[in-house]
Design a protein around this motif. Structure first.
Motif, PDB file in Angstrom:
ATOM      1  N   VAL A  57       0.865  -1.326  -0.072  1.00 15.44           N
ATOM      2  CA  VAL A  57       0.077  -0.116   0.116  1.00 15.44           C
ATOM      3  C   VAL A  57       0.760   1.177   0.047  1.00 15.44           C
ATOM      4  O   VAL A  57       1.774   1.507   0.957  1.00 15.44           O
ATOM      5  CB  VAL A  57      -0.795   0.015   1.283  1.00 15.44           C
ATOM      6  N   ALA A  58       0.806   2.089  -0.994  1.00 17.16           N
ATOM      7  CA  ALA A  58       1.517   3.132  -1.087  1.00 17.16           C
ATOM      8  C   ALA A  58       1.143   4.196   0.029  1.00 17.16           C
ATOM      9  O   ALA A  58      -0.024   4.307   0.440  1.00 17.16           O
ATOM     10  CB  ALA A  58       1.287   3.989  -2.333  1.00 17.16           C
ATOM     11  N   ALA A  59       2.053   5.096   0.505  1.00 15.19           N
ATOM     12  CA  ALA A  59       1.726   6.066   1.541  1.00 15.19           C
ATOM     13  C   ALA A  59       0.690   6.981   1.346  1.00 15.19           C
ATOM     14  O   ALA A  59      -0.192   7.207   2.348  1.00 15.19           O
ATOM     15  CB  ALA A  59       3.123   6.991   1.716  1.00 15.19           C
ATOM     16  N   GLU A  60       0.198   7.397   0.127  1.00 16.17           N
ATOM     17  CA  GLU A  60      -0.750   8.174  -0.092  1.00 16.17           C
ATOM     18  C   GLU A  60      -2.180   7.640   0.068  1.00 16.17           C
ATOM     19  O   GLU A  60      -3.158   8.156   0.118  1.00 16.17           O
ATOM     20  CB  GLU A  60      -0.570   9.028  -1.389  1.00 16.17           C
ATOM     21  N   ASP A  61      -2.099   6.166  -0.115  1.00 20.85           N
ATOM     22  CA  ASP A  61      -3.180   5.565  -0.006  1.00 20.85           C
ATOM     23  C   ASP A  61      -3.582   5.303   1.517  1.00 20.85           C
ATOM     24  O   ASP A  61      -4.731   4.571   1.677  1.00 20.85           O
ATOM     25  CB  ASP A  61      -3.250   4.238  -0.591  1.00 20.85           C
ATOM     26  N   ARG A  62      -2.861   5.504   2.307  1.00 20.93           N
ATOM     27  CA  ARG A  62      -2.915   5.318   3.841  1.00 20.93           C
ATOM     28  C   ARG A  62      -3.577   6.437   4.350  1.00 20.93           C
ATOM     29  O   ARG A  62      -2.899   7.398   4.706  1.00 20.93           O
ATOM     30  CB  ARG A  62      -1.650   4.772   4.648  1.00 20.93           C
ATOM     31  N   LEU A  63      -4.898   6.437   4.474  1.00 20.08           N
ATOM     32  CA  LEU A  63      -5.765   7.900   4.733  1.00 20.08           C
ATOM     33  C   LEU A  63      -5.800   7.774   6.423  1.00 20.08           C
ATOM     34  O   LEU A  63      -7.087   7.658   6.794  1.00 20.08           O
ATOM     35  CB  LEU A  63      -7.180   7.709   4.136  1.00 20.08           C
ATOM     36  N   GLU A  64      -4.849   8.101   7.017  1.00 20.84           N
ATOM     37  CA  GLU A  64      -4.832   8.038   8.553  1.00 20.84           C
ATOM     38  C   GLU A  64      -5.907   8.874   9.251  1.00 20.84           C
ATOM     39  O   GLU A  64      -6.512   8.617  10.269  1.00 20.84           O
ATOM     40  CB  GLU A  64      -3.541   8.342   8.947  1.00 20.84           C
ATOM     41  N   ALA A  65      -5.931  10.081   8.751  1.00 20.15           N
ATOM     42  CA  ALA A  65      -6.939  11.053   9.193  1.00 20.15           C
ATOM     43  C   ALA A  65      -8.644  10.465   9.271  1.00 20.15           C
ATOM     44  O   ALA A  65      -9.073  11.020  10.045  1.00 20.15           O
ATOM     45  CB  ALA A  65      -6.835  12.336   8.423  1.00 20.15           C
ATOM     46  N   LEU A  66      -8.760   9.742   8.260  1.00 24.96           N
ATOM     47  CA  LEU A  66     -10.086   9.187   8.029  1.00 24.96           C
ATOM     48  C   LEU A  66     -10.138   7.794   8.340  1.00 24.96           C
ATOM     49  O   LEU A  66     -11.343   7.231   8.704  1.00 24.96           O
ATOM     50  CB  LEU A  66     -10.381   9.092   6.553  1.00 24.96           C
ATOM     51  N   GLY A  67      -9.041   7.154   8.876  1.00 21.80           N
ATOM     52  CA  GLY A  67      -9.006   5.778   9.398  1.00 21.80           C
ATOM     53  C   GLY A  67      -9.482   5.023   8.159  1.00 21.80           C
ATOM     54  O   GLY A  67     -10.296   3.854   8.434  1.00 21.80           O
ATOM     55  N   MET A  68      -8.986   4.969   6.935  1.00 29.70           N
ATOM     56  CA  MET A  68      -9.338   4.309   5.864  1.00 29.70           C
ATOM     57  C   MET A  68      -7.818   4.055   5.105  1.00 29.70           C
ATOM     58  O   MET A  68      -6.979   4.582   5.263  1.00 29.70           O
ATOM     59  CB  MET A  68     -10.128   5.172   4.973  1.00 29.70           C
ATOM     60  N   VAL A  69      -8.058   3.250   4.371  1.00 36.04           N
ATOM     61  CA  VAL A  69      -7.122   2.705   3.300  1.00 36.04           C
ATOM     62  C   VAL A  69      -7.438   2.219   2.018  1.00 36.04           C
ATOM     63  O   VAL A  69      -8.395   1.442   1.820  1.00 36.04           O
ATOM     64  CB  VAL A  69      -5.924   1.629   3.863  1.00 36.04           C
ATOM     65  N   VAL A  70      -6.950   2.838   1.162  1.00 37.04           N
ATOM     66  CA  VAL A  70      -7.256   2.646  -0.410  1.00 37.04           C
ATOM     67  C   VAL A  70      -6.394   1.332  -0.860  1.00 37.04           C
ATOM     68  O   VAL A  70      -5.253   1.318  -0.753  1.00 37.04           O
ATOM     69  CB  VAL A  70      -6.996   3.684  -1.283  1.00 37.04           C
ATOM     70  N   LEU A  71      -7.104   0.317  -1.373  1.00 40.07           N
ATOM     71  CA  LEU A  71      -6.683  -1.002  -1.791  1.00 40.07           C
ATOM     72  C   LEU A  71      -6.847  -1.056  -3.309  1.00 40.07           C
ATOM     73  O   LEU A  71      -7.772  -1.095  -3.751  1.00 40.07           O
ATOM     74  CB  LEU A  71      -7.107  -2.034  -0.892  1.00 40.07           C
ATOM     75  N   ARG A  72      -5.675  -1.373  -4.021  1.00 37.22           N
ATOM     76  CA  ARG A  72      -5.875  -1.286  -5.452  1.00 37.22           C
ATOM     77  C   ARG A  72      -5.527  -2.684  -6.051  1.00 37.22           C
ATOM     78  O   ARG A  72      -4.820  -3.600  -5.600  1.00 37.22           O
ATOM     79  CB  ARG A  72      -4.974  -0.312  -6.010  1.00 37.22           C
ATOM     80  N   ASN A  73      -6.212  -2.864  -7.237  1.00 38.19           N
ATOM     81  CA  ASN A  73      -6.038  -4.070  -8.017  1.00 38.19           C
ATOM     82  C   ASN A  73      -6.378  -5.557  -7.227  1.00 38.19           C
ATOM     83  O   ASN A  73      -5.423  -6.461  -7.355  1.00 38.19           O
ATOM     84  CB  ASN A  73      -4.198  -3.960  -8.512  1.00 38.19           C
ATOM     85  N   LEU A  74      -7.159  -5.434  -6.423  1.00 40.16           N
ATOM     86  CA  LEU A  74      -7.689  -6.468  -5.654  1.00 40.16           C
ATOM     87  C   LEU A  74      -8.405  -7.554  -6.787  1.00 40.16           C
ATOM     88  O   LEU A  74      -9.568  -7.257  -7.140  1.00 40.16           O
ATOM     89  CB  LEU A  74      -8.502  -6.327  -4.424  1.00 40.16           C
ATOM     90  N   PRO A  75      -8.026  -8.774  -6.800  1.00 37.98           N
ATOM     91  CA  PRO A  75      -8.807  -9.930  -7.355  1.00 37.98           C
ATOM     92  C   PRO A  75     -10.135  -9.962  -6.651  1.00 37.98           C
ATOM     93  O   PRO A  75     -10.176  -9.844  -5.363  1.00 37.98           O
ATOM     94  CB  PRO A  75      -8.289 -11.107  -7.460  1.00 37.98           C
ATOM     95  N   PRO A  76     -11.091 -10.479  -7.257  1.00 36.31           N
ATOM     96  CA  PRO A  76     -12.555 -10.702  -6.372  1.00 36.31           C
ATOM     97  C   PRO A  76     -12.420 -11.564  -4.973  1.00 36.31           C
ATOM     98  O   PRO A  76     -13.074 -11.080  -4.113  1.00 36.31           O
ATOM     99  CB  PRO A  76     -13.527 -11.178  -7.380  1.00 36.31           C
ATOM    100  N   GLY A  77     -11.624 -12.531  -5.218  1.00 38.75           N
ATOM    101  CA  GLY A  77     -11.347 -13.418  -3.969  1.00 38.75           C
ATOM    102  C   GLY A  77     -10.910 -12.624  -2.947  1.00 38.75           C
ATOM    103  O   GLY A  77     -11.235 -12.946  -1.611  1.00 38.75           O
ATOM    104  N   LEU A  78      -9.666 -12.165  -3.074  1.00 37.87           N
ATOM    105  CA  LEU A  78      -9.172 -11.247  -2.208  1.00 37.87           C
ATOM    106  C   LEU A  78     -10.088 -10.328  -1.604  1.00 37.87           C
ATOM    107  O   LEU A  78      -9.970 -10.059  -0.225  1.00 37.87           O
ATOM    108  CB  LEU A  78      -7.640 -10.787  -2.633  1.00 37.87           C
ATOM    109  N   ALA A  79     -10.698  -9.673  -2.399  1.00 40.83           N
ATOM    110  CA  ALA A  79     -11.618  -8.465  -1.991  1.00 40.83           C
ATOM    111  C   ALA A  79     -12.834  -9.243  -0.956  1.00 40.83           C
ATOM    112  O   ALA A  79     -12.904  -8.662   0.118  1.00 40.83           O
ATOM    113  CB  ALA A  79     -12.464  -7.942  -3.057  1.00 40.83           C
TER     114      ALA A  79
END
Length: 396
Positions: A57-79
């Motif tokens: 996970v790239a640093a800019e995708d770790r949204l600490e102020a919101l308590g969220m994380v952006v996760l990219r290119n996930l296969p359906p099973g992993l999601a």
């Protein structure tokens, strides 16, 4: 006709609904590459979650102020596995956003902005849009910004504007009083460009929440903050009638706006939309925490395309609006849309906060509504109910 598909006014989103852990709701929109926004439970660490599932996970995708994380290119099973992880409160599929506007030209004078003593000083207004033209002669109060979607072409910064919409919005909010070009509603306010939309006016929910995360975390010296979001899309309020409820929304976009408004006292102003539809069918227009704005013309009437309904809080000038443009540092353009109405209200919010810097977003909204002009005697030829009052800043 609509100049863009941006409502810079509203995003084209798949319906914003509660993120439920089922295969259907975890199915990403085609072309979005399996991107999801994970809302983490309190205390959960994005780094540990990513490590345990073999993700980088790239640093800019770790949204600490919101308590969220952006996760990219996930296969359906992993999601699916991530959705069932006990550290994940909800997993929202990414969805596209766009900006709206319509071609056709007035506004600061009508709401009384030139008469105000308050000019927006010591207030920061963040424009979540296509960027802002760096170096524009009328936007010398642009203090910086952040780019989720980087500018393409001849750009002086990553958050420079490669579309025009964001620059137009910024000029209505705060074009400076310098004897050239146009005058904004709050010419002493400072501007920040948060580029979440591309040169074509497209973007995604993950981009919007990344932008809000940056706004929350940005150190502006403790000044009051206003966010302008002239964008939106299809969806409904999953917590309709609840303002800042103790149990927050599980939808990533709504949750991010709630955190901005309720936890960080950031006033968020959004466009009602340009579909000629009930704003209850569009987000973020439907959210109770935002100030939602419809568009009027110079004849004190609403165009047929301006969205309507109980979720709309204020009306403001939105037809044939002259403002700054991105094609050069001396360019101006006239366009229309609820996107153009929204920055009038964002600028008005800056006026209120420059006089009352301790006001909460609820108090800002109350002040604008208390000072607003009744539209009960207006002729409404739009074909839709529009009881909302009209923005008035005289006396601020």
């Amino acid at each position: 006709m609509r100049k863009w598909a941006i409502f810079l006014g509203l995003f084209l989103l798949a319906a914003c609904q509660n993120a439920v852990k089922t295969p259907e709701t975890l199915r990403p929109l085609a072309g979005e590459g399996g991107t999801y926004i994970a809302l983490l439970k309190p205390g959960a660490a994005a780094e540990a979650l990513a490590r345990d599932h073999g993700l980088a996970v790239a640093a800019e995708d770790r949204l600490e102020a919101l308590g969220m994380v952006v996760l990219r290119n996930l296969p359906p099973g992993l999601a699916q596995r991530l959705a069932q992880d006990p550290r994940v409160q909800s997993l929202t599929p990414d969805r596209p956003v766009q900006a709206y506007a319509q071609t056709v030209p007035w506004g600061v004078e009508r709401i009384g902005a030139p008469t105000t003593q308050a000019k927006g000083g010591n207030v920061s207004v963040y424009v979540l849009d296509t960027g802002i033209k760096v170096g524009h002669e009328d936007l010398t109060n642009l203090k910086g910004g952040y780019a989720v979607v980087k500018c393409r072409g001849r750009c002086k910064a990553a958050y420079d504007d490669d579309n025009g919409h964001g620059t137009h919005v910024a000029g209505t909010i705060a074009a400076v009083n310098n004897a050239v070009g146009v005058l904004g509603v709050a010419p002493a306010a400072e501007l920040y460009a948060v580029k979440v939309l591309s040169g074509s006016g497209s973007g995604s929910i993950s981009g919007i929440v990344q932008g809000l995360n940056w706004v929350i975390a940005h150190n502006n010296g403790g000044k009051p903050k206003v966010v302008n979001m002239s964008l939106g899309g299809a969806g409904t309020d999953d917590q309709d009638g609840q303002y800042c409820p103790s149990v927050r929304s599980r939808d990533a976009l709504h949750n991010a706006i709630q955190k901005a408004v309720c936890d960080h006292a950031i006033t968020v102003v959004v466009a009602a939309g340009n579909e000629g539809d009930d704003a209850a069918n569009h987000t973020p227009a439907a959210y109770d925490e935002a100030i939602t704005v419809s568009a009027t013309n110079s004849r004190d009437d609403w165009p047929s395309w301006s969205n309507y309904g109980p979720d709309v809080d204020l009306a403001a000038p939105g037809v044939g609006i002259l403002s700054t443009w991105h094609t050069s540092t001396t360019a101006y353009n006239t366009i229309s849309g609820t996107s153009m109405a929204t920055p009038h209200v964002a600028g008005a919010a800056a006026l209120v906060l420059s006089r009352y810097p301790g006001h909460t977003p609820a108090q800002v909204k109350a002040a604008l509504l208390q000072n607003a002009e009744s539209t009960a005697g207006w002729t409404n030829t739009s074909g839709h109910p529009h009881p909302e009052p009209f923005l008035n800043v005289r006396g601020f």
